[in-house]
Design an enzyme around this catalytic site. Structure first.
Site, mmCIF file in Angstrom:
data_model
loop_
_atom_site.group_PDB
_atom_site.id
_atom_site.type_symbol
_atom_site.label_atom_id
_atom_site.label_comp_id
_atom_site.label_asym_id
_atom_site.label_seq_id
_atom_site.Cartn_x
_atom_site.Cartn_y
_atom_site.Cartn_z
ATOM 1 N N SER A 115 0.824 -1.195 0.000
ATOM 2 C CA SER A 115 0.000 0.000 0.000
ATOM 3 C C SER A 115 0.863 1.252 0.000
ATOM 4 O O SER A 115 2.016 1.205 0.412
ATOM 5 C CB SER A 115 -0.869 -0.019 1.260
ATOM 6 O OG SER A 115 -2.178 0.309 0.929
ATOM 7 N N GLU A 146 -7.301 -2.800 -8.063
ATOM 8 C CA GLU A 146 -8.118 -2.571 -6.873
ATOM 9 C C GLU A 146 -7.657 -1.371 -6.052
ATOM 10 O O GLU A 146 -7.227 -1.523 -4.920
ATOM 11 C CB GLU A 146 -8.063 -3.815 -5.974
ATOM 12 C CG GLU A 146 -8.428 -5.091 -6.679
ATOM 13 C CD GLU A 146 -8.196 -6.324 -5.829
ATOM 14 O OE1 GLU A 146 -9.012 -7.247 -5.909
ATOM 15 O OE2 GLU A 146 -7.193 -6.364 -5.075
ATOM 16 N N PRO A 147 -7.746 -0.186 -6.591
ATOM 17 C CA PRO A 147 -7.327 0.975 -5.806
ATOM 18 C C PRO A 147 -8.339 1.317 -4.712
ATOM 19 O O PRO A 147 -9.551 1.237 -4.942
ATOM 20 C CB PRO A 147 -7.272 2.094 -6.844
ATOM 21 C CG PRO A 147 -8.268 1.684 -7.875
ATOM 22 C CD PRO A 147 -8.237 0.177 -7.928
ATOM 23 N N GLY A 148 -7.866 1.655 -3.542
ATOM 24 C CA GLY A 148 -8.732 2.127 -2.467
ATOM 25 C C GLY A 148 -8.357 3.557 -2.120
ATOM 26 O O GLY A 148 -9.047 4.519 -2.462
ATOM 27 N N ARG A 149 -7.191 3.669 -1.491
ATOM 28 C CA ARG A 149 -6.671 4.973 -1.064
ATOM 29 C C ARG A 149 -6.671 6.003 -2.190
ATOM 30 O O ARG A 149 -7.024 7.165 -1.982
ATOM 31 C CB ARG A 149 -5.229 4.750 -0.600
ATOM 32 C CG ARG A 149 -4.532 5.923 0.032
ATOM 33 C CD ARG A 149 -3.037 5.617 0.190
ATOM 34 N NE ARG A 149 -2.804 4.298 0.733
ATOM 35 C CZ ARG A 149 -2.701 4.024 2.028
ATOM 36 N NH1 ARG A 149 -2.767 4.996 2.910
ATOM 37 N NH2 ARG A 149 -2.516 2.793 2.441
ATOM 38 N N ARG A 184 -3.894 6.005 11.828
ATOM 39 C CA ARG A 184 -2.750 5.717 10.955
ATOM 40 C C ARG A 184 -1.403 6.151 11.529
ATOM 41 O O ARG A 184 -0.433 5.400 11.425
ATOM 42 C CB ARG A 184 -2.977 6.306 9.560
ATOM 43 C CG ARG A 184 -4.152 5.610 8.826
ATOM 44 C CD ARG A 184 -4.229 5.997 7.356
ATOM 45 N NE ARG A 184 -3.089 5.529 6.615
ATOM 46 C CZ ARG A 184 -2.075 6.285 6.224
ATOM 47 N NH1 ARG A 184 -2.093 7.588 6.461
ATOM 48 N NH2 ARG A 184 -1.054 5.769 5.582
ATOM 49 N N TYR A 186 0.901 3.043 11.859
ATOM 50 C CA TYR A 186 1.929 2.909 10.823
ATOM 51 C C TYR A 186 3.010 3.974 10.905
ATOM 52 O O TYR A 186 3.866 4.042 10.025
ATOM 53 C CB TYR A 186 1.308 3.034 9.421
ATOM 54 C CG TYR A 186 0.101 2.196 9.147
ATOM 55 C CD1 TYR A 186 0.184 0.802 9.138
ATOM 56 C CD2 TYR A 186 -1.118 2.790 8.867
ATOM 57 C CE1 TYR A 186 -0.937 0.038 8.859
ATOM 58 C CE2 TYR A 186 -2.243 2.029 8.592
ATOM 59 C CZ TYR A 186 -2.141 0.655 8.586
ATOM 60 O OH TYR A 186 -3.245 -0.096 8.308
ATOM 61 N N CYS A 191 -5.465 8.816 26.087
ATOM 62 C CA CYS A 191 -4.466 8.561 27.123
ATOM 63 C C CYS A 191 -3.334 7.701 26.597
ATOM 64 O O CYS A 191 -3.116 6.582 27.090
ATOM 65 C CB CYS A 191 -5.130 7.910 28.329
ATOM 66 S SG CYS A 191 -6.367 8.980 29.028
ATOM 67 N N TYR A 218 -8.838 5.032 5.123
ATOM 68 C CA TYR A 218 -8.319 4.353 6.316
ATOM 69 C C TYR A 218 -8.329 5.229 7.570
ATOM 70 O O TYR A 218 -7.506 5.023 8.459
ATOM 71 C CB TYR A 218 -6.902 3.791 6.039
ATOM 72 C CG TYR A 218 -6.879 2.866 4.860
ATOM 73 C CD1 TYR A 218 -7.511 1.630 4.929
ATOM 74 C CD2 TYR A 218 -6.269 3.234 3.663
ATOM 75 C CE1 TYR A 218 -7.523 0.778 3.833
ATOM 76 C CE2 TYR A 218 -6.275 2.384 2.563
ATOM 77 C CZ TYR A 218 -6.904 1.165 2.653
ATOM 78 O OH TYR A 218 -6.919 0.325 1.570
HETATM 79 C C1 LIG Z 1 -6.048 -3.085 0.899
HETATM 80 C C2 LIG Z 1 -6.192 -3.774 -0.394
HETATM 81 C C3 LIG Z 1 -6.379 -3.032 -1.561
HETATM 82 C C4 LIG Z 1 -6.391 -1.535 -1.592
HETATM 83 O O1 LIG Z 1 -5.196 -0.965 -1.217
HETATM 84 P P1 LIG Z 1 -4.963 0.630 -1.409
HETATM 85 O O2 LIG Z 1 -3.609 0.832 -0.862
HETATM 86 O O3 LIG Z 1 -6.011 1.305 -0.618
HETATM 87 O O4 LIG Z 1 -5.077 0.898 -2.854
HETATM 88 C C5 LIG Z 1 -6.544 -3.719 -2.737
HETATM 89 N N1 LIG Z 1 -6.548 -5.073 -2.779
HETATM 90 C C6 LIG Z 1 -6.372 -5.828 -1.664
HETATM 91 C C7 LIG Z 1 -6.396 -7.288 -1.769
HETATM 92 C C8 LIG Z 1 -6.199 -5.201 -0.450
HETATM 93 O O5 LIG Z 1 -6.009 -5.945 0.639
#
Ligand SMILES: *Cc1c(COP(=O)(O)O)cnc(C)c1O
Length: 482
Positions: A235, A313-316, A357, A361, A388, A418
């Site tokens: 990530s 599979e982008p999330g962030r 985060r 991290y 605390c 996140y």
């Molecule tokens: C967390 C995850 C993502 C997304 O990761 P990003 O860093 O948010 O793009 C995609 N695929 C899998 C399998 C994940 O576990």
């Protein structure tokens, strides 16, 4: 990273203007009005505070949609010359609620979920089950049964045990389920560097060596349909080198598997990095898409195999930059940190409960005063929460105008991914609502978890406390107790 021995991290330089909103870190709509008040999507931060209180998660709908569009376009145009298709799944775990599901699916994205709860939310929000991918290293039998029943598009198999469970489920119900096989390419990438080993020491997926046996078993199994390999290397990745190395390793296995039948898809996961501070310089998604797709194309050409359709599979990268968290400053405290240096600790009314985060991290964030601008010389600050824990840090190091004071509204950008999804109620601190802003309109899309909500979960506070009945008593084996 988190608590640095030197007062300032190397990348942090005193800014020319400690009121400036760094491009690429804030939503594109962020600007200051004539009074210096921050606006996002035409909604003023002080009005948001007035209406919804603080802390507050703010998400810019147009920013999410723009990233979804741009990311889809980037991957589609990258695969276009190769005559194959690209499917882009939004990784829901980054920030999942019904409105976000509607925004990204309306823009044309498919959706990844990785638990029964995420699946339930996606379905409740109206997502097409056929466009869902289901991930996770420990999906329960119930979760798998439910996923098969509702017809999720694909299930990503993570272990032999899961393969056995899923086999039982599809055969008992005479169903057919498309599956991918998660492999671990031995490449783990984070930000600027990647590590390439023979095997990665982590919980996800099969080794590349195991993949042929796993796929052979799937192909022999009535009710399971193998659609391709899956890999996710990490990530917040900058650059394409890690993806290219991983793609090379996976295409080799993919090529070997073609002797047993067609493989329509190769899923290369997500992990595309974003800018959290002005020092971050992420690779534009177009360059990433082209770099990764071209690497796969080269590897396929080398082995004279057809290029598969590609999935990502982008999330962030979809939601990160769209989020801004608003806090109110409660106290400030100057702390001598040696050699005549001072650090101003700025305490806000949230913290690790709304943004885990930094604690989890050592992640970096930045901050700006949102309610005004100031010409005071910048001071080195650490923005901390109200929990605390000394590790309860929101922004490890940044410069703010030196007169930052109690009552100031503080905004932390790039909190769209996140933060809400990792939130907790540590110290019985309420969980902030999420407010979507769009074209000058603000509306709650996820309600707060209030103190009343928290107390309502405490069964000992019920108006009529329950007394233990016969059903509450467990049989003990004679001699086993005490
Ligand atoms: C967390 C995850 C993502 C997304 O990761 P990003 O860093 O948010 O793009 C995609 N695929 C899998 C399998 C994940 O576990």
């Amino acid at each position: 990273m988190s608590v640095s021995p030197s007062p300032t991290p190397e990348w942090l330089l005193p800014p020319d203007d400690a009121n400036a909103l760094a491009a690429g870190v804030w939503p594109a709509s962020a600007r200051r009005d004539d009074e210096g008040v921050l606006h996002i999507a035409g909604v003023s931060a002080t009005q948001l505070r007035h209406r919804f209180g603080t802390p507050l998660y703010v998400v810019d709908e147009a920013e999410v949609r723009a990233h979804a569009q741009r990311t889809l376009a980037a991957f589609r145009s990258a695969v276009e010359p190769h005559g194959v298709q690209a499917r882009v799944y939004y990784a829901g775990k980054a920030f999942l609620c019904s409105e976000v599901v509607r925004w990204v699916t309306a823009e044309g994205m498919a959706l990844d979920v990785c638990s029964g709860g995420e699946l339930a939310l996606a379905l409740a929000a109206g997502a097409d089950p056929a466009r869902l991918g289901f991930h996770g290293n420990n999906k329960s039998v119930v979760e798998l049964e439910n996923a098969v029943d509702v017809g999720v598009g694909s299930i990503v198999i993570d272990s032999w045990m899961e393969l056995d469970r899923l086999t039982g489920i599809v055969q008992r119900g005479s169903r057919t389920q498309a599956v991918l096989v998660r492999v671990n390419s031995g490449v783990h990438a984070e930000t600027h560097e990647f590590l390439a080993t023979a095997h990665e020491d982590q919980k996800f997926g099969f080794t590349l060596d195991e993949a042929p046996d796993v796929v052979a078993r799937i192909r022999e199994t009535a009710g399971l349909f193998f659609v391709g390999l899956h890999c996710h290397i990490g990530s917040q990745i900058f650059g394409t080198a890690g993806f290219q190395e991983s793609a090379a390793r996976i295409v080799e296995v993919h090529a070997a598997l073609l002797s047993g039948g067609d493989i329509p898809v190769l899923n290369l996961g997500g992990g595309f990095g974003i800018a959290y501070t002005s020092a971050d310089d992420p690779t534009p998604i177009e360059a990433l898409a082209t770099g990764i797709v071209e690497a796969v194309a080269r590897e396929c050409e080398l082995r004279s195999i057809p290029m598969p359709n590609l999935a990502f599979e982008p999330g962030r990268a979809i939601v990160g930059q769209a989020g801004v968290t608003l806090y109110e400053v409660g106290t400030t405290k100057a702390v001598e940190i040696g050699d005549g240096d001072r650090r101003l600790y700025v305490s806000v009314d949230g913290g690790m409960s709304d943004n885990a985060r930094p604690a989890l991290y050592g992640a970096d964030f930045s901050a700006r005063i949102a309610s005004r601008v100031s010409d005071e010389p910048p001071a080195l600050v650490r923005v901390v929460g109200k929990h605390c824990e000394s590790g309860d840090i929101v922004v490890d190091a940044d410069y703010l105008p030196g007169d930052v004071f109690a009552g100031d509204l503080l905004a932390v950008p790039a909190t769209g991914a996140y933060c809400f999804s990792l939130a907790s109620n540590y110290n019985y601190v309420p969980r902030p609502p999420v407010v979507a802003v769009h074209d000058g309109v603000a509306r709650v899309i996820v309600r707060a978890v209030t103190i009343d909500d928290l107390l309502a979960h405490d069964a000992g506070l019920d108006a009529e406390p329950s007394t233990p009945g016969e059903g509450d008593r467990f049989e003990t084996t004679e001699g086993a107790a005490g």
